[in-house]
Design an enzyme around this catalytic site. Structure first.
Site, short mmCIF file in Angstrom:
data_model
loop_
_atom_site.label_atom_id
_atom_site.label_comp_id
_atom_site.label_asym_id
_atom_site.label_seq_id
_atom_site.Cartn_x
_atom_site.Cartn_y
_atom_site.Cartn_z
N LYS A 35 0.85 -1.21 0.00
CA LYS A 35 0.00 0.00 0.00
C LYS A 35 0.88 1.25 0.00
O LYS A 35 2.08 1.18 0.28
CB LYS A 35 -0.91 -0.02 1.23
CG LYS A 35 -0.15 0.02 2.56
CD LYS A 35 -1.07 -0.28 3.74
CE LYS A 35 -0.29 -0.28 5.05
NZ LYS A 35 -1.13 -0.72 6.18
N ARG A 133 -10.92 -0.04 15.07
CA ARG A 133 -10.89 0.67 13.80
C ARG A 133 -11.78 -0.12 12.86
O ARG A 133 -12.98 -0.15 13.08
CB ARG A 133 -9.42 0.71 13.35
CG ARG A 133 -8.99 1.91 12.61
CD ARG A 133 -7.48 1.92 12.39
NE ARG A 133 -7.00 0.75 11.66
CZ ARG A 133 -5.75 0.57 11.24
NH1 ARG A 133 -4.84 1.47 11.51
NH2 ARG A 133 -5.40 -0.49 10.56
N TYR A 262 15.09 31.05 5.68
CA TYR A 262 13.95 31.85 6.15
C TYR A 262 14.01 32.04 7.66
O TYR A 262 14.29 31.10 8.41
CB TYR A 262 12.64 31.14 5.84
CG TYR A 262 12.25 31.17 4.38
CD1 TYR A 262 11.94 32.37 3.74
CD2 TYR A 262 12.16 29.99 3.66
CE1 TYR A 262 11.57 32.38 2.41
CE2 TYR A 262 11.77 30.00 2.32
CZ TYR A 262 11.48 31.20 1.71
OH TYR A 262 11.11 31.21 0.40
N MET A 310 11.04 24.86 0.82
CA MET A 310 10.36 23.90 -0.06
C MET A 310 11.35 23.21 -1.00
O MET A 310 11.23 22.02 -1.27
CB MET A 310 9.27 24.61 -0.87
CG MET A 310 8.37 23.64 -1.63
SD MET A 310 7.16 24.45 -2.67
CE MET A 310 6.12 25.24 -1.47
C1 LIG Z 1 -0.43 -1.73 6.84
C2 LIG Z 1 -1.02 -2.96 7.37
C3 LIG Z 1 -0.24 -4.09 7.61
C4 LIG Z 1 1.28 -4.09 7.50
O1 LIG Z 1 1.81 -3.62 8.71
P1 LIG Z 1 3.40 -3.46 8.96
O2 LIG Z 1 3.49 -2.96 10.35
O3 LIG Z 1 3.87 -2.45 7.96
O4 LIG Z 1 4.01 -4.79 8.75
C5 LIG Z 1 -0.88 -5.25 8.01
N1 LIG Z 1 -2.22 -5.29 8.19
C6 LIG Z 1 -3.00 -4.20 8.00
C7 LIG Z 1 -4.46 -4.28 8.23
C8 LIG Z 1 -2.44 -3.00 7.60
O5 LIG Z 1 -3.20 -1.92 7.43
#
Ligand SMILES: *Cc1c(COP(=O)(O)O)cnc(C)c1O
Length: 369
Positions: A35, A133, A262, A310
């Protein structure tokens, strides 16, 4: 010489996955989480390397990510883990992804989509064992959902899963609480549906407790060679896959009292040389690193001085230097015998390594190391 570039070591990703796979209990699959564009490293390159290192599955968070990864790796089972709007669901399913289910309404929607596409949708019923969550917090509802998914011909019950809130906190007992809750729920589901995969572990949980491995682990941060406990990844046999580079665009002489950047937040105490690097918070070098970072030039650490702009940062080279315009600068990674870890940058910012690599912006090209 490049203005700013993130170099990605695909061989390190491959080795990190082999390392994780070796840590898993026999029979447990490694699912590489790619992701957020592979935690900023590039999802395609890293997914490819992870698969060659022993991962057999991929996971993403969003429908758009599923579309990208699913198109590139059509033969690899893919799980979209996040909450999905109906449009996101369509994008994920068009990419051939499996999806998470924890409410009856969404189960019905997924079933309708399965009927429409003429192929059952593979679903993973999510139990909220305490993260608070995503997921259903009621064990009886989780079991009922699993039964309903199994009974629906347009759905295929593929998994039961949860996510830990404190796997990366060795002192927290809550990990054990969540683990025991999930063990109970997973056992109940698997008693009726033995082929269903149970999964719970993120990277930290893999290293923390073998009981958390179940049938699969969903690893992200460790795949990229980042330490899930914010220490030195090398101590767990992991190698960082990203390094961040720039170059010295100019070197100038400062007299005592001259200021850089800055707001004049830094002034030369004595005669010194200052290097200007042409990258800044527009590239993900966070402004919180103003007067609060060390950068490698000429194989040595030098303090970042003044405010991060920036597009530029300034570095104090000291009164005597042989650094010249054109020299390489390393903000994350190694040079000579010195090394700056993403974990060090994160600690200076009061955050975690995940946010540091995800924060390297789209303006920075990713190139093979
Ligand atoms: C991002 C995520 C992971 C991976 O977690 P890491 O700590 O990066 O290994 C696993 N399960 C879910 C539901 C996640 O959102």
């Amino acid at each position: 010489m490049m203005r700013a570039v993130a170099r990605i070591d695909a061989a390190a990703v491959k080795r990190n996955c082999a390392r994780l796979k070796a840590e898993l209990r026999p029979g447990a699959e490694l699912c590489a989480v790619v992701k957020a564009d592979g935690y900023g490293h590039g999802a395609d390159v890293c997914a490819d390397a992870a698969l060659s290192g022993g991962a057999t599955r991929l996971a993403v968070a969003t429908g758009t990510e599923a579309a990208q990864v699913g198109r590139r790796f059509p033969q690899v089972p893919l799980l979209t883990m996040g909450a999905l709007t109906p449009e996101d669901l369509d994008a994920a399913l068009a990419a051939g992804s499996e999806v998470a289910v924890w409410r009856d309404g969404f189960r019905a929607l997924a079933g309708a989509r399965g009927r429409a596409q003429g192929r059952p949708v593979r679903v993973h019923v999510k139990y909220d064992s305490g993260m608070g969550r995503l997921g259903n917090p009621d064990p009886r509802e989780v079991l009922a959902l699993a039964r309903a998914c199994d009974a629906e011909p347009n759905l295929e019950l593929a998994g039961v899963w949860t996510h830990f809130a404190t796997a990366d906190e060795p002192a927290s007992d809550f990990f054990e609480t969540q683990l025991q809750r999930f063990e109970t729920v997973a056992a109940a589901v698997k008693a009726e549906f033995p082929d269903v995969r149970a999964h719970a572990a993120n990277s930290a949980a893999v290293f923390r407790d073998r009981r958390a491995h179940f049938d699969m682990a969903r690893c992200g941060v460790a795949v990229y060679g980042l330490d899930p406990f914010q220490g030195d990844p090398g101590e767990r046999g992991l190698a960082p896959a990203m390094s961040l580079h720039s170059y010295v665009a100019d070197v100038k002489r400062f007299a005592p009292g001259d200021s850089a950047g800055y707001g004049q937040t830094w002034r030369a105490a004595g005669e010194t040389w200052v290097a200007v690097l042409p990258l800044g918070y527009g590239d993900g070098v966070r402004r919180g690193l103003s007067n609060n970072a060390e950068i490698l030039i000429g194989g040595r650490r030098h303090p970042l001085i003044g405010t991060v702009s920036m597009d530029n940062v300034t570095v104090d080279l000291g009164a005597e230097t042989d650094v010249e315009p054109g020299d390489e600068a390393v903000l994350i990674g190694s040079q000579g015998g010195e090394r700056v870890l993403a974990e060090e940058v994160a600690a200076r910012l009061g955050t975690i390594n995940y946010e540091v690599t995800c924060g390297v912006s789209a303006r920075v090209p990713r190139e093979p190391a």
